[in-house]
Design a protein around this motif. Structure first.
Motif: not given
Length: 419
Positions: A401-419
């Motif tokens: 199965i696929e694994t998250l990149t560091e950037e993807q993991d950070k995005y999913l666990h952050s509230w400051t990143l968005g559009t």
């Protein structure tokens, strides 16, 4: 003094061993856990009473627990689900086994009483009968019990009711509620094995018949989809609005049992509740309607009422009873209203039980290690166990199965990143 076993015939052992080995080869996840248990011995000195369906798949769970150091007493969780050759194979290998296919209610509880003589530290149930018996008649055992595991929906319902009433005296892991058990065992296992049991008992053609499925939980979803796959015109009977809506959106007709009773050719109950098919439904059924159950207990079909309505009852073939109504209509009951997938077939395929029993084995280890720290409640299987079983199953199937990149993991666990 505790007996070594109560079984049909120890001479059946060799046949049982061969079938157990066949199942083992189709249960790679459980084998991985068995290897770990053999190395680490996490259950050394732990007494386990297992009240489960005595099948080839269960035998492999028992061998896994034994590899971990457990001392086990196994008894059947249903009078018609025992595979006598498997019981013989286990008994011949030193497992205290108390199970005979076709035992009556008195014998059933005698076997369970015998198993409890081991004085368990952990209980395993498929229907909660061990826990119920301990709480009602053997409360002296509770002080030594760290916890238990429950395998099926019906048992979990019973235990949550006990916990709500404050009657549950030790913690229980609801193995049934693990996603790798509930979605796969209940849907794919019950779906396939129920159809298998009905075919074994009757050899009927599903195509063109109206198949009434009572209950649209994971088991009902599986049965309904398999019946439709064989060409059946499936009707779902459901009391819960969201599940009923899901059945409609899945393309099934949904109606009350009273309406379904008038048009059904085959009725399959998978609800976990009592008297799902009862007097008024029998009175409305067509001639030669077939009724069967794949829920845990034989209470979903009101057999006493069916008997009262009948002027004659005939055993016309294995697992098929004919009830002749006063107006000469005939209603056929399969497997005495017990689990048709186990009474008339082999139960779930080993590939499915591989995940269920992997959860069971790891839950026993968890209870042994953490049980004293838990409250007397019903707990879900820890997420890490569920996830581990899924990963092991994928590995065994050769699927990456696929694994998250560091950037993807950070995005999913952050509230400051968005559009």
């Amino acid at each position: 003094m505790m007996k070594d076993y109560i079984i049909k015939d120890i001479n059946l052992a060799e046949a049982g061993k061969q079938r157990i080995e066949w199942a083992r080869r189709h249960m790679p996840v459980l084998q991985k856990i068995k290897e770990q248990f053999e190395s680490e011995k996490p259950l050394e000195g732990v007494n386990v009473v297992a009240c489960l369906h005595v099948t080839v798949e269960t035998a492999n769970l028992i061998y896994t627990l034994k590899a971990g150091g457990a001392n086990i007493a196994l008894t059947a969780s249903n009078p018609l689900s025992t595979q006598d050759d498997v019981a013989a194979a286990l008994a011949s290998g030193g497992i205290k086994t108390f199970a005979i296919k076709g035992e009556n209610e008195k014998q059933y509880y005698e076997c369970l009483e015998e198993a409890l003589k081991i004085k368990p530290h952990v209980t395993l149930d498929d229907g909660a009968d061990t826990i119920a018996l301990v709480h009602s008649k053997h409360q002296e055992l509770i002080k030594d019990i760290k916890g238990g595991c429950e395998e099926t929906t019906t048992g979990v319902i019973r235990l949550r009711a006990m916990a709500t009433d404050g009657a549950l005296k030790y913690p229980v892991i609801a193995v049934n509620d693990a996603e790798t058990k509930m979605m796969f065992d209940n849907r794919y296992g019950t779906g396939q094995s129920t159809i298998h049991g009905i075919m074994n008992a009757t050899n009927i053609l599903f195509a063109g018949k109206t198949i009434v499925v009572a209950g649209y939980g994971w088991c009902g979803r599986g049965v309904a989809s398999r019946a439709r796959g064989l060409g059946g015109n499936v009707v779902v009977v459901e009391v819960e609005p969201r599940k009923a809506l899901e059945a409609v959106m899945d393309g099934f007709r949904v109606m009350p049992m009273m309406e379904a009773a008038k048009i059904g050719d085959l009725f399959i109950t998978v609800t976990g509740d009592i008297s799902v098919i009862r007097k008024e439904h029998f009175q409305a059924m067509k001639d030669q309607a077939i009724v069967c159950n794949s829920g845990h207990f034989n209470v979903e079909i009101d057999i006493p009422q069916l008997t009262k309505l009948s002027k004659e009852v005939n055993q016309i073939k294995n697992d098929v009873q004919e009830y002749v109504m006063q107006d000469d209509r005939r209603i056929y009951l399969l497997a005495e209203g017990r689990l048709v997938n186990l009474a008339s077939a082999f139960g779930h395929p080993p590939e499915v039980m591989d995940m269920s029993f992997a959860n069971q084995a790891l839950a026993v280890r968890y209870i042994n290690e953490k049980g004293r720290t838990l409250k007397n409640q019903v707990y879900r299987v820890p997420a890490e166990i569920d996830s581990r079983v899924a990963k092991l199953k994928l590995e065994a199937m050769g699927i990456e199965i696929e694994t998250l990149t560091e950037e993807q993991d950070k995005y999913l666990h952050s509230w400051t990143l968005g559009t």
